[in-house]
Design an enzyme around this catalytic site. Structure first.
Site, PDB file in Angstrom:
ATOM      1  N   PRO A 135       0.899  -1.166  -0.003  1.00 57.33           N
ATOM      2  CA  PRO A 135      -0.038  -0.028  -0.062  1.00 57.33           C
ATOM      3  C   PRO A 135       0.762   1.285   0.067  1.00 57.33           C
ATOM      4  O   PRO A 135       0.840   2.073   0.978  1.00 57.33           O
ATOM      5  CB  PRO A 135      -0.793  -0.182   1.109  1.00 57.33           C
ATOM      6  CG  PRO A 135      -0.096  -0.920   1.999  1.00 57.33           C
ATOM      7  CD  PRO A 135       0.686  -1.921   1.478  1.00 57.33           C
ATOM      8  N   CYS A 136       1.408   1.544  -1.169  1.00 56.25           N
ATOM      9  CA  CYS A 136       2.303   3.007  -1.166  1.00 56.25           C
ATOM     10  C   CYS A 136       1.247   3.985  -1.184  1.00 56.25           C
ATOM     11  O   CYS A 136       1.419   5.201  -1.089  1.00 56.25           O
ATOM     12  CB  CYS A 136       3.104   3.068  -2.512  1.00 56.25           C
ATOM     13  SG  CYS A 136       2.333   2.556  -3.962  1.00 56.25           S
ATOM     14  N   HIS A 137      -0.046   3.933  -1.289  1.00 54.01           N
ATOM     15  CA  HIS A 137      -0.858   4.745  -1.539  1.00 54.01           C
ATOM     16  C   HIS A 137      -1.384   5.636  -0.149  1.00 54.01           C
ATOM     17  O   HIS A 137      -1.974   6.567   0.199  1.00 54.01           O
ATOM     18  CB  HIS A 137      -2.383   4.412  -2.124  1.00 54.01           C
ATOM     19  CG  HIS A 137      -3.009   3.429  -1.259  1.00 54.01           C
ATOM     20  ND1 HIS A 137      -2.644   1.874  -1.666  1.00 54.01           N
ATOM     21  CD2 HIS A 137      -3.872   3.326  -0.425  1.00 54.01           C
ATOM     22  CE1 HIS A 137      -3.355   1.162  -0.880  1.00 54.01           C
ATOM     23  NE2 HIS A 137      -4.239   1.924   0.060  1.00 54.01           N
TER      24      HIS A 137
END
Length: 175
Positions: A135-137
């Site tokens: 989850p780089c978001h």
């Protein structure tokens, strides 16, 4: 051998890649670094078990559930620094955020260094080859800016809203 398949999602068409056993890539159509590392002659194999697992995971995620990333066999290829950053990303809880500076501090501690730049951490975050699942978001700027998502800021906001992330105090960029 590399394999690929596609998944139609609420944020656009997703390209998935695998070595036959592990998820090795997941990109949102038109994102920065799209299909980086995927060979041009990757064979389309929709029926692979790993792809079926990832599609079930993605369906649950986009249905508003919080599927466990540990359910998926993942193989990441990158530098030792990138691997450290990506492993930190894997630990960010659903619906929560972390800053690039916090990631840099964690990496510095892992490496036994007094300092790692947030910009270097941001570079590794931006090269995350498995969007959404890793989850780089969930990474935001220290000043509350929703910046730096290879899939686009609108997609980042959509994913954070899907996770019911408290975005009070975040500054959304002007269109």
């Amino acid at each position: 051998m590399q394999y690929k398949t596609y998944f139609d999602s609420p944020v656009g068409n997703l390209l998935l890649s695998s070595d036959g056993e592990n998820l090795t890539g997941l990109w949102i159509e038109n994102q920065k670094y799209y299909a980086k590392g995927l060979v041009q002659d990757a064979e389309c194999r929709d029926e692979l078990e790993i792809f079926q697992q990832v599609k079930v995971w993605l369906s649950a995620y986009f249905a508003g559930e919080n599927p466990d990333i540990r359910e998926l066999p993942i193989k990441l290829c990158g530098s030792p620094f990138q691997q450290r950053v990506w492993n930190i990303l894997r630990e960010i809880p659903y619906g929560k955020t972390i800053t690039y500076a916090e990631i840099a501090k964690k990496v510095a501690k892992m490496e036994g260094k007094p300092f790692t730049s947030a910009q270097a951490a941001g570079g590794a975050v931006g090269h995350n080859p498995i969007s959404i699942v890793i989850p780089c978001h969930r990474v935001v700027g220290s000043n509350g800016n929703l910046t730096g998502y290879a899939g686009g800021i609108d997609t980042k906001i959509q994913l954070l809203e899907l996770e019911h992330t408290d975005m009070t105090g975040f500054f959304k960029p002007k269109k």
